[in-house]
Write a protein that holds these residues in place. Structure first.
Motif, short mmCIF file in Angstrom:
data_model
loop_
_atom_site.label_atom_id
_atom_site.label_comp_id
_atom_site.label_asym_id
_atom_site.label_seq_id
_atom_site.Cartn_x
_atom_site.Cartn_y
_atom_site.Cartn_z
N SER A 134 0.83 -1.21 0.00
CA SER A 134 0.00 0.00 0.00
C SER A 134 0.86 1.26 0.00
N ARG A 160 -7.15 -7.01 1.62
CA ARG A 160 -6.82 -5.67 1.12
C ARG A 160 -6.29 -5.74 -0.32
N MET A 164 -7.54 -4.12 -3.85
CA MET A 164 -6.71 -3.34 -4.77
C MET A 164 -6.85 -3.86 -6.19
#
Length: 421
Positions: A134, A160, A164
């Protein structure tokens, strides 16, 4: 604090104690030992730069030293401020790994150290929670052309990273190591199951038997936590939003109810969901006096600390890794390890025999990225089945276990369609 351009640790003189810890766990990690011997011979990562953000304790250190032994330039930083073992990171620094981590570091230091680890301009990233990936996508995009890919260790990170991918922001391929069978079936279930209770018991020195344990989330981690709680003599209640997992929990013999009901009867609460505010204000208001709350998820957001702080009239620390919140009616609620991963913040994390498989997969994932990055798209992938089976076979052999083999007749039968009733 001892800092140079190659490391920032609490005290470099702690290295000998850290080296003893790493040597100890390495004796119980036969799969990674096997891979290390192969890597030392072939040097598959010669000239390759690897940056990692992981829980910096002894098992992880053995992985990083294995990658270094394979010829890689390795830099690392912590994936959680409270899981770092200062003697282990000192040992890493002494043994040539660029390391930037101090137990209890601030949020500012956490990201400062992450940027330092990224300054080697890595070809491969090993992540735990997806903070490093990230950070690259948000703040260090100049590094992207040199990055071949990344691997991810934990469920929260994979969630996560798939988000993305869905949003179209991934710029390089990701290997979801967490989704390999020899990871989640063992690390998440048996590793989390044992180490979570290790952290809780070390912190409190209290009995589990006879208590109502509320396990929030019945994924593989929740399954392990619930299984071990039952083994310790507790009555187990599962809180789950997924109807299939809730049904499975009931069929496994556990009580199932919503948090608003579980909050009234629980003695010990353990979250393992990867989601935010699973236990919050309205639940704290109906809890019994003296309940214990711990988190086994990656981030410290599953138990609402802001709500606890707003309800408390007094906050104390009666023991290391325990925060007492005294409410206006006199009830006391106890949060362990500041709501961070209790197994790593208050104990030593998963057993070495479990992390042996997980980190063997991480080592092979790095090799897979090196060998295949040119034909991989910026998506989330799972390691090939043959790597999973290779890890399982080496593990079984180390345990002295021999398994059955198919006969040629059986193999042909399974590959044919002609045979019927």
């Amino acid at each position: 604090m001892d800092c140079t351009k190659d490391y920032c640790v609490k005290d470099i003189n702690l290295a000998p104690e850290g080296e003893k810890k790493i040597d100890w766990v390495s004796r119980f990690m036969p799969v990674l030992q096997h891979i290390r011997k192969e890597f030392e011979k072939g040097k598959p990562f010669k000239g390759v730069k690897i940056a990692a953000t992981l829980h910096l304790e002894m098992k992880t250190a053995f992985l990083l030293l294995t990658l270094k032994a394979a010829g890689a330039e390795v830099s690392t930083t912590a994936s959680n401020p409270l899981s770092t073992q200062d003697d282990v990171v000192a040992a890493l620094a002494k043994n040539g790994v660029k390391v930037y981590a101090i137990r209890g570091e601030s949020r500012g230091e956490y990201y400062e150290f992450m940027h330092k680890a990224l300054d080697i301009e890595p070809n491969i990233i090993i992540d735990d929670g997806a903070d490093m990936v990230s950070t690259v996508l948000k703040e260090r995009q100049e590094l992207i052309p040199e990055i071949w890919g990344a691997s991810e260790e934990t469920t929260t990170g994979v969630i996560r990273l798939r988000a993305m991918e869905k949003d179209g922001v991934l710029k390089f391929p990701i290997i979801a190591v967490n989704d390999s069978y020899t990871k989640y079936l063992f690390d998440n279930r048996y590793g989390t199951g044992q180490s979570t209770w290790d952290g809780i018991i070390r912190s409190t020195n209290l009995l589990v038997a006879g208590k109502n344990v509320v396990v929030v989330g019945y994924g593989w981690c929740g399954r392990g936590i619930a299984m071990r709680a039952r083994g310790l003599g507790a009555t187990v209640i599962v809180v789950e939003v997924d109807p299939i997992k809730a049904l499975e929990a009931r069929m496994d013999g556990f009580l199932v109810m919503p948090m608003k009901e579980a909050a009234k009867v629980g003695d010990i609460f353990v979250t393992s969901t990867g989601n935010i505010n699973c236990i919050r204000g309205e639940h704290f208001e109906v809890m019994k006096d003296g309940v214990l709350m711990a988190n086994a998820g990656h981030f410290d957001v599953e138990i609402s600390k802001p709500d606890l702080e707003s309800l408390a009239v007094e906050i104390n620390n009666p023991r290391p890794n325990i925060t007492e919140y005294k409410l206006k009616d006199g009830r006391r609620l106890y949060l362990l390890a500041e709501g961070r991963l209790v197994n790593l913040a208050a104990a030593d994390g998963h057993p070495a025999e479990i992390m042996d498989m997980s980190f063997a997969l991480q080592a092979k994932a790095a090799e897979y990225i090196k060998d295949n990055h040119e034909k991989l798209e910026p998506k989330v992938y799972v390691l090939p089945r043959e790597i999973d089976e290779m890890v399982a076979k080496i593990k079984l052999k180390s345990m002295g276990i021999e398994i059955e083999q198919l006969t040629e007749e059986q193999r042909k039968y399974l590959e044919s369609w002609e045979h019927g009733t």
